[in-house]
Design a protein around this motif. Structure first.
Motif, PDB file in Angstrom:
ATOM      1  N   VAL A  99      -4.130  82.301  54.513  1.00 38.97           N
ATOM      2  CA  VAL A  99      -5.134  83.283  54.914  1.00 38.97           C
ATOM      3  C   VAL A  99      -4.868  84.619  54.231  1.00 38.97           C
ATOM      4  O   VAL A  99      -5.798  85.280  53.750  1.00 38.97           O
ATOM      5  N   CYS A 132      -7.003  89.244  57.327  1.00 38.36           N
ATOM      6  CA  CYS A 132      -7.647  88.065  57.894  1.00 38.36           C
ATOM      7  C   CYS A 132      -9.014  87.903  57.242  1.00 38.36           C
ATOM      8  O   CYS A 132      -9.461  88.766  56.484  1.00 38.36           O
ATOM      9  N   THR A 168      -7.446  83.199  61.914  1.00 43.00           N
ATOM     10  CA  THR A 168      -5.992  83.277  61.773  1.00 43.00           C
ATOM     11  C   THR A 168      -5.587  84.693  61.395  1.00 43.00           C
ATOM     12  O   THR A 168      -6.220  85.323  60.540  1.00 43.00           O
ATOM     13  N   ASN A 169      -4.533  85.187  62.030  1.00 39.61           N
ATOM     14  CA  ASN A 169      -3.997  86.547  61.824  1.00 39.61           C
ATOM     15  C   ASN A 169      -4.904  87.630  62.414  1.00 39.61           C
ATOM     16  O   ASN A 169      -4.600  88.824  62.287  1.00 39.61           O
ATOM     17  N   GLY A 170      -6.004  87.238  63.064  1.00 31.57           N
ATOM     18  CA  GLY A 170      -7.014  88.213  63.444  1.00 31.57           C
ATOM     19  C   GLY A 170      -6.516  89.374  64.277  1.00 31.57           C
ATOM     20  O   GLY A 170      -6.844  90.535  64.003  1.00 31.57           O
ATOM     21  N   ALA A 173      -3.982  91.741  62.195  1.00 30.89           N
ATOM     22  CA  ALA A 173      -4.352  92.163  60.843  1.00 30.89           C
ATOM     23  C   ALA A 173      -4.582  93.671  60.746  1.00 30.89           C
ATOM     24  O   ALA A 173      -5.015  94.316  61.703  1.00 30.89           O
TER      25      ALA A 173
END
Length: 388
Positions: A99, A132, A168-170, A173
């Protein structure tokens, strides 16, 4: 002396010395830094993203296939090998890297302005800034063209409203690459996550990818300057090109998870005694191992071939779909079969097999479901689009 899978297929003979060195460097990092902790991270549904991002940045794997701006500029094959070794530990770790590098960084690198590249890419390559990629929505996954997130002009600014899901990573981030519908078609925007109106909600109670941060993004009147738009991306070609980069990493990564399951099952079968002899000495066990070795070995060969094609700049979306469909489908089948060799021990986190199997349930459907990739391949072979 038993052979390894690599020896059985002579896999190293297909790689250049520098590619083997990169693979081995990432493998050592994975063994030393990640393996001792990943079962606990999975069990507790947490992962030290910022700490790991800085370490992965120092290792040089974040955006490693991109040129300039602090990126390593390595080959696609080398990047794939890094993904393979990271997912051999856990799909969540590979997802973090994919990502960051193949979605967020690639979008800025490929579609962004020079100012956007200078502002974000060096910090992201170093792992100091986390990115993200906001494309999927609650009601639009396989059909991104139906997205409801929209951006409208307000003077020289853009106002974004909408919701993105399964990001993902939201929630950790610093920057989100968000795709939205405009009067001029679908466009991408570089959104600093401290912008007023931008919020996240971490998704809990997952049974898969637990060693990974997944979130919902909410954009409520997010005001951005005109310079936030990715100037070179117009239409779905922008996000779909980025997804192709991430899918390529999955082709390698999924087979890494399968390899780890197979190696675990072989080692377990060699030491586990059943009726006074090793489980590995039974014909049924050897038949399972042989069949799985064929699929894992073929998966490596397919990934390597796609890497070479990509390094020549010739890879097509349907070729990447072929790799993603095959390698993920076979990887999850291998994980399930390995679980049977481990018996009851196969369902505990003392061994990685059930963790890989659970993770691969997510990998099976993200970055394009198996059905979408089947239709992509079918379209290529028949000339008929059957998506509707």
């Amino acid at each position: 002396m038993p052979q390894t899978l690599s020896q059985l297929f002579a896999l190293d003979s297909l790689l250049e010395p520098d590619e083997i060195e990169i693979r081995d460097t990432v493998r050592r990092f994975a063994d030393d830094r990640l393996r001792p902790h990943v079962a606990q991270w999975f069990d507790e549904a947490r992962i030290p993203v910022r700490e790991l991002a800085r370490e992965l940045g120092s290792l040089g794997v974040l955006g490693m296939h991109l040129d300039g701006y602090g990126c390593a500029g390595m080959s696609a094959t080398a990047y794939g090998l890094a993904c393979l070794e990271l997912e051999a530990v856990d799909s969540g770790i590979r997802s973090l890297v994919s990502v960051q590098g193949s979605l967020a960084m690639f979008s800025i690198h490929h579609w962004g302005s020079e100012e956007q590249k200078q502002e974000w890419l060096p910090g992201m390559a170093a792992g100091e800034k986390i990115g993200c990629f906001g494309l999927t929505e609650p009601d639009f996954g396989s059909n991104p063209a139906g997205m409801r997130t929209h951006a409208r002009r307000d003077g020289d600014d853009w106002i974004l409203d909408g919701t993105k899901m399964w990001i993902t990573n939201g929630s950790v981030a610093d920057v989100a690459v968000v795709w939205a519908r405009t009067e001029d078609g679908i466009r991408g925007f570089v959104v600093p996550t401290d912008t007023p109106g931008f919020s996240t909600l971490e998704i809990k109670k997952k049974m898969s990818l637990r060693a990974s941060v997944t979130a919902e993004l909410v954009l409520d009147g997010v005001r951005l300057p005109a310079s936030a738009m990715l100037p070179l991306a117009k239409g779905l070609r922008g996000p779909l090109t980025s997804l192709g980069e991430a899918r390529f990493g999955i082709v390698f990564g999924a087979i890494g998870a399968a390899r780890d399951c197979l190696e675990t099952a072989i080692e377990y079968a060699r030491v586990r005694e059943v009726f006074d002899k090793p489980l590995a000495a039974y014909q049924l066990t050897q038949a399972k191992i042989a069949d799985m070795a064929l699929e894992v070995g073929k998966g490596h060969l397919l990934a390597y071939q796609l890497g070479r094609i990509k390094d020549r700049g010739e890879v097509t979306p349907e070729q990447i779909s072929t790799g993603k469909l095959n390698n993920v489908r076979e990887a999850i089948a291998v994980a399930r079969e390995c679980r049977t060799i481990l018996g009851a021990n196969g369902i505990t986190l003392e061994y990685p097999v059930i963790r890989h199997a659970n993770n691969l349930e997510s990998v099976l459907t993200y970055e394009g479901t198996s059905e979408v990739h089947q239709l992509t391949i079918g379209n290529a072979l028949t000339g008929e689009a059957a998506f509707r």
